[in-house]
Design a protein around this motif. Structure first.
Motif, PDB file in Angstrom:
ATOM      1  N   GLN A   1       0.851  -1.200   0.219  1.00 19.66           N
ATOM      2  CA  GLN A   1       0.486  -0.146  -0.157  1.00 19.66           C
ATOM      3  C   GLN A   1       1.004   0.994   0.114  1.00 19.66           C
ATOM      4  O   GLN A   1       1.089   2.178  -0.183  1.00 19.66           O
ATOM      5  CB  GLN A   1      -0.826  -0.281   1.273  1.00 19.66           C
ATOM      6  CG  GLN A   1      -1.694  -1.027   1.654  1.00 19.66           C
ATOM      7  CD  GLN A   1      -2.942  -0.835   2.713  1.00 19.66           C
ATOM      8  OE1 GLN A   1      -3.835   0.152   2.768  1.00 19.66           O
ATOM      9  NE2 GLN A   1      -2.726  -1.759   3.360  1.00 19.66           N
TER      10      GLN A   1
ATOM     11  N   THR B   1      -1.325  16.177  -1.537  1.00 15.49           N
ATOM     12  CA  THR B   1      -1.727  14.278  -2.395  1.00 15.49           C
ATOM     13  C   THR B   1      -1.116  13.343  -1.015  1.00 15.49           C
ATOM     14  O   THR B   1      -1.495  12.314  -0.983  1.00 15.49           O
ATOM     15  CB  THR B   1      -1.435  14.501  -3.412  1.00 15.49           C
ATOM     16  OG1 THR B   1      -1.902  15.492  -4.146  1.00 15.49           O
ATOM     17  CG2 THR B   1      -1.697  12.951  -4.551  1.00 15.49           C
TER      18      THR B   1
ATOM     19  N   GLU C   1      -0.058  13.486   1.828  1.00 15.77           N
ATOM     20  CA  GLU C   1      -0.883  13.465   3.039  1.00 15.77           C
ATOM     21  C   GLU C   1      -2.653  12.623   2.526  1.00 15.77           C
ATOM     22  O   GLU C   1      -3.129  12.413   3.625  1.00 15.77           O
ATOM     23  CB  GLU C   1      -0.734  14.940   3.720  1.00 15.77           C
ATOM     24  CG  GLU C   1      -2.136  14.987   4.648  1.00 15.77           C
ATOM     25  CD  GLU C   1      -2.311  16.437   5.252  1.00 15.77           C
ATOM     26  OE1 GLU C   1      -3.026  16.558   7.207  1.00 15.77           O
ATOM     27  OE2 GLU C   1      -1.948  17.561   4.526  1.00 15.77           O
ATOM     28  N   GLU C   2      -2.976  12.931   2.098  1.00 12.65           N
ATOM     29  CA  GLU C   2      -4.452  12.293   1.868  1.00 12.65           C
ATOM     30  C   GLU C   2      -4.536  10.694   1.184  1.00 12.65           C
ATOM     31  O   GLU C   2      -5.425   9.717   1.620  1.00 12.65           O
ATOM     32  CB  GLU C   2      -4.862  12.879   0.417  1.00 12.65           C
ATOM     33  CG  GLU C   2      -6.370  12.487  -0.310  1.00 12.65           C
ATOM     34  CD  GLU C   2      -7.390  12.986  -1.398  1.00 12.65           C
ATOM     35  OE1 GLU C   2      -7.592  12.333  -1.494  1.00 12.65           O
ATOM     36  OE2 GLU C   2      -6.494  14.124  -1.821  1.00 12.65           O
ATOM     37  N   GLU C   3      -3.591  10.833   0.478  1.00  8.64           N
ATOM     38  CA  GLU C   3      -2.927   9.126   0.024  1.00  8.64           C
ATOM     39  C   GLU C   3      -2.184   8.222   1.552  1.00  8.64           C
ATOM     40  O   GLU C   3      -2.805   7.262   1.496  1.00  8.64           O
ATOM     41  CB  GLU C   3      -1.676   8.717  -1.554  1.00  8.64           C
ATOM     42  CG  GLU C   3      -2.458   9.275  -2.191  1.00  8.64           C
ATOM     43  CD  GLU C   3      -1.981   8.706  -3.871  1.00  8.64           C
ATOM     44  OE1 GLU C   3      -1.498   8.459  -3.478  1.00  8.64           O
ATOM     45  OE2 GLU C   3      -2.932   9.247  -4.697  1.00  8.64           O
TER      46      GLU C   3
ATOM     47  N   SER D   1      -3.856   9.024   4.094  1.00  4.57           N
ATOM     48  CA  SER D   1      -4.165   8.797   5.450  1.00  4.57           C
ATOM     49  C   SER D   1      -5.539   7.739   4.220  1.00  4.57           C
ATOM     50  O   SER D   1      -6.102   6.451   5.542  1.00  4.57           O
ATOM     51  CB  SER D   1      -5.635   9.675   5.405  1.00  4.57           C
ATOM     52  OG  SER D   1      -4.899  10.980   5.746  1.00  4.57           O
ATOM     53  N   ALA D   2      -4.943   7.428   3.803  1.00  3.23           N
ATOM     54  CA  ALA D   2      -6.368   6.013   3.145  1.00  3.23           C
ATOM     55  C   ALA D   2      -5.514   5.265   3.308  1.00  3.23           C
ATOM     56  O   ALA D   2      -6.536   3.946   3.707  1.00  3.23           O
ATOM     57  CB  ALA D   2      -6.710   6.628   1.908  1.00  3.23           C
ATOM     58  N   VAL D   3      -4.073   4.566   4.041  1.00  4.51           N
ATOM     59  CA  VAL D   3      -3.988   3.326   4.209  1.00  4.51           C
ATOM     60  C   VAL D   3      -3.932   2.540   5.387  1.00  4.51           C
ATOM     61  O   VAL D   3      -3.815   3.437   5.906  1.00  4.51           O
ATOM     62  CB  VAL D   3      -2.152   2.935   3.776  1.00  4.51           C
ATOM     63  CG1 VAL D   3      -1.403   1.963   4.498  1.00  4.51           C
ATOM     64  CG2 VAL D   3      -0.996   3.921   2.483  1.00  4.51           C
ATOM     65  N   GLU D   4      -4.923   1.211   5.835  1.00  3.35           N
ATOM     66  CA  GLU D   4      -4.807   0.956   6.320  1.00  3.35           C
ATOM     67  C   GLU D   4      -4.123  -0.455   6.734  1.00  3.35           C
ATOM     68  O   GLU D   4      -2.980  -0.797   5.892  1.00  3.35           O
ATOM     69  CB  GLU D   4      -6.208   0.119   6.395  1.00  3.35           C
ATOM     70  CG  GLU D   4      -7.549   1.225   5.752  1.00  3.35           C
ATOM     71  CD  GLU D   4      -8.749   0.681   5.230  1.00  3.35           C
ATOM     72  OE1 GLU D   4      -9.102  -0.083   5.116  1.00  3.35           O
ATOM     73  OE2 GLU D   4      -9.645   1.433   5.032  1.00  3.35           O
TER      74      GLU D   4
ATOM     75  N   GLN E   1       0.533   0.103  12.632  1.00  2.60           N
ATOM     76  CA  GLN E   1      -0.102   1.470  12.955  1.00  2.60           C
ATOM     77  C   GLN E   1       0.232   2.539  13.691  1.00  2.60           C
ATOM     78  O   GLN E   1      -0.272   3.716  13.446  1.00  2.60           O
ATOM     79  CB  GLN E   1      -1.474   1.338  13.330  1.00  2.60           C
ATOM     80  CG  GLN E   1      -2.470   2.024  13.118  1.00  2.60           C
ATOM     81  CD  GLN E   1      -3.148   2.906  12.727  1.00  2.60           C
ATOM     82  OE1 GLN E   1      -3.420   2.180  11.376  1.00  2.60           O
ATOM     83  NE2 GLN E   1      -2.914   4.348  11.823  1.00  2.60           N
TER      84      GLN E   1
ATOM     85  N   HIS F   1       2.523   4.074  11.310  1.00  2.00           N
ATOM     86  CA  HIS F   1       1.900   4.820  10.349  1.00  2.00           C
ATOM     87  C   HIS F   1       1.758   6.240  10.614  1.00  2.00           C
ATOM     88  O   HIS F   1       2.151   7.045  10.311  1.00  2.00           O
ATOM     89  CB  HIS F   1       0.741   3.669   9.599  1.00  2.00           C
ATOM     90  CG  HIS F   1       0.422   4.479   8.475  1.00  2.00           C
ATOM     91  ND1 HIS F   1       1.094   4.640   7.335  1.00  2.00           N
ATOM     92  CD2 HIS F   1      -0.712   4.690   8.612  1.00  2.00           C
ATOM     93  CE1 HIS F   1       0.175   5.932   6.124  1.00  2.00           C
ATOM     94  NE2 HIS F   1      -0.830   5.142   7.256  1.00  2.00           N
TER      95      HIS F   1
END
Length: 305
Positions: free
Chosen positions: A43, A99, A101-103, A105-108, A115, A118
């Motif tokens: 990811q 971008t 920061e946004e992408e 934040s989508a990582v799980e 975590q 992350h």
């Protein structure tokens, strides 16, 4: 007993093959943490590459050089370099940092240990976006302030040149009609100057910026419009008197431009006073520390520490 059945002894080669199969099965099914790490890395692959690009651009910024530059009032020779940096931050690095920061934040991930690391990465990405946006805003405001000050200086020089030319025409007047017409102009100009001086005195006070800008918009600029009209309504027939009026009108238009620029200068200077440059630059050190913490933490997780 079936005589066709043959029993094969498990030699060294057979044992090795069996071990490989078992190892493969264990690696695929027996280590959930390793699987989650692999999933996380997949990811983050593109995110890490984007982070490297953002970090490379930000790490090249020399905070001490910026502080020295803005503290040196004679550092105009390097203004183009800072203008280029501000443009690069605003148009290139900031969109990429947002971008990132946004992408990120989508990582799980389902593992608490991953975590935790992350979250450090997310905090670093946020610091990079904040650093980019705030430094860009500061540098743009700084450049605007410098340019506005330069325009004020240019307008002041223009006033002095016009004043000299007008004085020369007035002093050279000899014809009685010319002198009478110029005297009418001088009487009106003196009245206008006195009113303008009294109204502009407030700009040098300790009143808040908003009050000063209000004084310009609601008093000074309308007053200058009236002063233009007051000269336009005077009947003149001589060339010299008309030239004195033309120069005076040009000065009034210059005053209007001057006060408009004064409003801009007030805004830029107050904004710069409210921005703590050192606090902005400290974000660079903050994200660098977080990047190192994230790197060490991920290494420890990979090594099973």
């Amino acid at each position: 007993m079936n005589k066709d059945v043959k029993h094969v002894k498990a030699g060294p080669k057979g044992t090795f093959t069996l071990l490989l199969i078992c190892t493969f099965i264990l690696s695929a099914c027996g280590d959930p943490f390793a699987q989650e790490m692999e999933n996380y890395q997949e990811q983050m692959d593109g995110v890490h590459k984007m982070n490297e690009e953002v970090t490379r651009g930000l790490d090249n910024i020399d905070g001490e050089e910026i502080i020295q530059h803005v503290s040196d009032i004679e550092a105009g020779a390097e203004d183009d370099e800072f203008e280029d940096l501000a443009a690069e931050l605003e148009s290139e690095i900031l969109p990429l940092a947002e971008t990132l920061e946004e992408e990120a934040s989508a990582v799980e991930t389902d593992r608490e240990e991953i975590q935790e690391q992350h979250d450090i990465f997310l905090e670093s990405a946020e610091a990079k976006a904040d650093f980019t946006e705030q430094l860009s805003d500061y540098l743009i405001t700084y450049q605007n302030s410098i340019e506005a000050s330069e325009r004020l200086i240019a307008l002041s020089q223009s006033f002095m040149e016009n004043q000299r030319e007008r004085d020369d025409i007035i002093e050279s007047a000899e014809d009685e009609e010319v002198v009478n017409e110029i005297d009418m102009l001088i009487e009106q100009l003196n009245e206008n100057s006195e009113a303008l001086y009294e109204a502009s005195d407030m700009l040098e006070s300790d009143e808040p910026m908003e009050k000063k800008q209000e004084q310009i918009d609601e008093v000074l600029l309308p007053m200058l419009d009236e002063h233009v009209t007051s000269l336009d309504t005077i009947n003149l027939s001589t060339q010299q008197a008309n030239r004195v009026r033309s120069i005076s009108l040009e000065m009034y238009y210059g005053y209007q431009a001057y006060y408009e620029e004064r409003k801009n200068t007030m805004l830029y200077n107050e904004k710069l006073q409210n921005i703590q440059l050192q606090n902005i630059l400290s974000l660079q050190e903050s994200y660098q520390k977080m990047d190192e913490e994230y790197r060490r933490g991920m290494e420890e997780l990979k090594n099973g520490e």
